[in-house]
Design a protein around this motif. Structure first.
Motif, PDB file in Angstrom:
ATOM      1  N   UNK A  46      -4.803   0.575 -21.882  1.00  0.00           N
ATOM      2  CA  UNK A  46      -5.569   0.485 -23.093  1.00  0.00           C
ATOM      3  C   UNK A  46      -4.993   0.408 -24.268  1.00  0.00           C
ATOM      4  N   UNK A  47      -3.537   0.905 -24.423  1.00  0.00           N
ATOM      5  CA  UNK A  47      -2.841   0.755 -25.635  1.00  0.00           C
ATOM      6  C   UNK A  47      -2.366  -0.797 -25.595  1.00  0.00           C
ATOM      7  N   UNK A  48      -1.707  -1.335 -24.506  1.00  0.00           N
ATOM      8  CA  UNK A  48      -1.124  -2.496 -24.333  1.00  0.00           C
ATOM      9  C   UNK A  48      -2.193  -3.792 -24.555  1.00  0.00           C
ATOM     10  N   UNK A  49      -3.744  -3.526 -24.052  1.00  0.00           N
ATOM     11  CA  UNK A  49      -4.599  -4.483 -24.425  1.00  0.00           C
ATOM     12  C   UNK A  49      -4.964  -4.542 -25.870  1.00  0.00           C
ATOM     13  N   UNK A  50      -4.651  -3.461 -26.675  1.00  0.00           N
ATOM     14  CA  UNK A  50      -5.020  -3.737 -27.933  1.00  0.00           C
ATOM     15  C   UNK A  50      -3.710  -4.028 -28.976  1.00  0.00           C
ATOM     16  N   UNK A  51      -2.744  -3.795 -28.169  1.00  0.00           N
ATOM     17  CA  UNK A  51      -1.298  -4.467 -29.035  1.00  0.00           C
ATOM     18  C   UNK A  51      -1.316  -6.034 -28.895  1.00  0.00           C
ATOM     19  N   UNK A  52      -1.769  -6.406 -27.742  1.00  0.00           N
ATOM     20  CA  UNK A  52      -1.732  -7.892 -27.510  1.00  0.00           C
ATOM     21  C   UNK A  52      -2.823  -8.487 -28.312  1.00  0.00           C
TER      22      UNK A  52
ATOM     23  N   UNK B 295       8.456  -2.065 -24.624  1.00  0.00           N
ATOM     24  CA  UNK B 295       9.495  -3.001 -24.158  1.00  0.00           C
ATOM     25  C   UNK B 295       8.938  -3.967 -23.334  1.00  0.00           C
ATOM     26  N   UNK B 296       7.926  -3.740 -22.682  1.00  0.00           N
ATOM     27  CA  UNK B 296       7.278  -4.510 -21.884  1.00  0.00           C
ATOM     28  C   UNK B 296       6.662  -5.792 -22.630  1.00  0.00           C
ATOM     29  N   UNK B 297       5.927  -5.408 -23.782  1.00  0.00           N
ATOM     30  CA  UNK B 297       5.236  -6.363 -24.687  1.00  0.00           C
ATOM     31  C   UNK B 297       6.133  -6.840 -25.551  1.00  0.00           C
ATOM     32  N   UNK B 298       7.438  -6.673 -25.515  1.00  0.00           N
ATOM     33  CA  UNK B 298       8.568  -7.375 -26.327  1.00  0.00           C
ATOM     34  C   UNK B 298       8.596  -6.880 -27.777  1.00  0.00           C
ATOM     35  N   UNK B 299       7.832  -5.596 -27.853  1.00  0.00           N
ATOM     36  CA  UNK B 299       7.714  -4.978 -29.337  1.00  0.00           C
ATOM     37  C   UNK B 299       8.847  -4.091 -29.609  1.00  0.00           C
ATOM     38  N   UNK B 300       9.794  -3.710 -28.746  1.00  0.00           N
ATOM     39  CA  UNK B 300      10.957  -2.910 -29.086  1.00  0.00           C
ATOM     40  C   UNK B 300      12.101  -3.579 -28.979  1.00  0.00           C
ATOM     41  N   UNK B 301      12.594  -4.156 -30.004  1.00  0.00           N
ATOM     42  CA  UNK B 301      13.428  -5.404 -30.258  1.00  0.00           C
ATOM     43  C   UNK B 301      15.041  -5.012 -29.847  1.00  0.00           C
ATOM     44  N   UNK B 302      15.262  -3.482 -29.911  1.00  0.00           N
ATOM     45  CA  UNK B 302      16.457  -3.214 -29.814  1.00  0.00           C
ATOM     46  C   UNK B 302      16.808  -2.302 -28.477  1.00  0.00           C
ATOM     47  N   UNK B 303      15.980  -3.057 -27.470  1.00  0.00           N
ATOM     48  CA  UNK B 303      16.095  -2.490 -25.989  1.00  0.00           C
ATOM     49  C   UNK B 303      16.262  -3.574 -24.765  1.00  0.00           C
TER      50      UNK B 303
END
Length: 349
Positions: A217-223, A250-258
């Motif tokens: 759910x969250x991932x679909x919206x962030x995309x 992290x999976x979506x590439x939205x956590x840049x320091x990981x």
């Protein structure tokens, strides 16, 4: 990935909305009146990476504990209040950083104005938290149930009450346990208001199923470019909510320091124990703060190509692996040295 530009809202020292990164939050499970236990849990959440934390405020004693809690933590604190405007006033006097309260549920216009006037004076934002399980009967009857449209209409009604008092430091959430309702509600509201959106699937379940539902759910919206802060609601230790939230970003590439990890599922062509290698490597990398993509591949079919796309990685051979860095083969590593040498290369990258 699309991008929705929302207004910026300041929650204590943290800003959400606009160009700011997605913030991860959670809620304590302790009795807020027990300051010692609540502070201890919040510190655990802070150490896990929580950026905003919410506490339940069921009565005056809990509201008055906020000041003591605030003095002992470093992340913004949110008061979760239902129906009682007086608790909101006390929480603000105690220094709360944000309120979670629905203005349509606290009574007269005068009560709403008392809350908004103090919130404006103290620069405290308000999150309107609409939930499919607690919609007004009037709205349920009109829309024929807890539909996405019903959630949106409920949210807009609360927004109008705040806007009538010229209050615009608003954050919205429209949560449901049904993924299709939740996703559609957020998509609809995102085009109707400019305010930051707090994403979450309510009553998502235990650690395993709740994480999976929330990721979908969250991932679909962030995309779609929708969302400014997230909470993964789990029937579990709240620290696990933070870990799940970080994994989603992290999976979506939205956590840049990981570190981002690419690893193949293995097949009959693999001639090294990739499953165990991947487990060891991931466990060692989970807490490292580097903006890297690491590939852990099992064989020469897709391995070299994926490894070349990564900053650094390995592609398995017979009892060994080729080490790649920025698309270039560096050397061959024997299987019993793969983990040690790859981690060393990552540390020195």
């Amino acid at each position: 990935m699309n991008e929705r530009k929302s207004t910026i809202v300041n929650i204590g020292s943290l800003s959400i909305g606009g160009p700011n990164p997605i913030a991860i939050q959670s809620m304590t499970t302790t009795d807020t009146r027990n300051v010692k236990d609540t502070v201890a849990q919040i510190r655990r959440l802070e150490n896990a990476g929580c950026q905003i934390v919410r506490v339940a405020v069921p009565d005056v004693e809990a509201a008055k504990a906020i000041g003591s809690i605030k003095k002992q933590i470093s992340i913004p604190l949110v008061a979760d209040i239902h129906f009682d405007y007086n608790l909101a006033l006390i929480a603000m006097q105690e220094g709360i950083d944000k309120l979670r309260i629905n203005p349509g549920n606290i009574g007269s216009r005068k009560r709403v104005q008392m809350v908004t006037e103090m919130a404006k004076e103290k620069n405290i934002p308000i999150r309107i938290g609409v939930n499919a399980g607690s919609l007004d009967h009037r709205i349920l009857e009109h829309f024929g149930g807890a539909t996405a449209e019903a959630l949106v209409e409920s949210a807009l009604e609360h927004v109008r009450l705040l806007e009538a008092d010229n209050f615009d430091q608003i954050v919205l959430s429209l949560k449901a346990s049904s993924l299709d309702v939740m996703v559609e509600a957020y998509r609809q509201i995102s085009s109707k208001v400019p305010y930051p959106l707090h994403l979450g699937v309510t009553e998502a379940g235990n650690h395993e199923i709740g994480t999976l539902k929330s990721a979908i759910g969250i991932g679909a919206l962030l995309l779609d470019g929708i969302g400014d802060t997230i909470r993964v609601s789990l029937t579990a230790d709240p620290v696990l909510e933070i870990e799940a939230g970080k994994k989603i970003l992290r999976v979506l590439g939205l956590l840049k320091d990981r570190i981002q990890i690419i690893s193949c599922p293995t097949c009959g062509r693999c001639q090294i124990d990739l499953i165990e290698l991947a487990r060891q490597i991931e466990n060692n990398l989970i807490s490292k703060e580097k903006n890297l993509t690491v590939a852990i591949m099992g064989c020469a079919v897709n391995g070299p190509g994926e490894a070349r796309e990564a900053d650094i990685g390995i592609a398995g051979g017979k009892g060994c692996a080729l080490l790649f860095k920025k698309g270039q083969v560096i050397r061959k590593i024997p299987e019993n040295r793969i983990v040690e040498e790859l981690l060393e290369e990552i540390d020195n990258f």
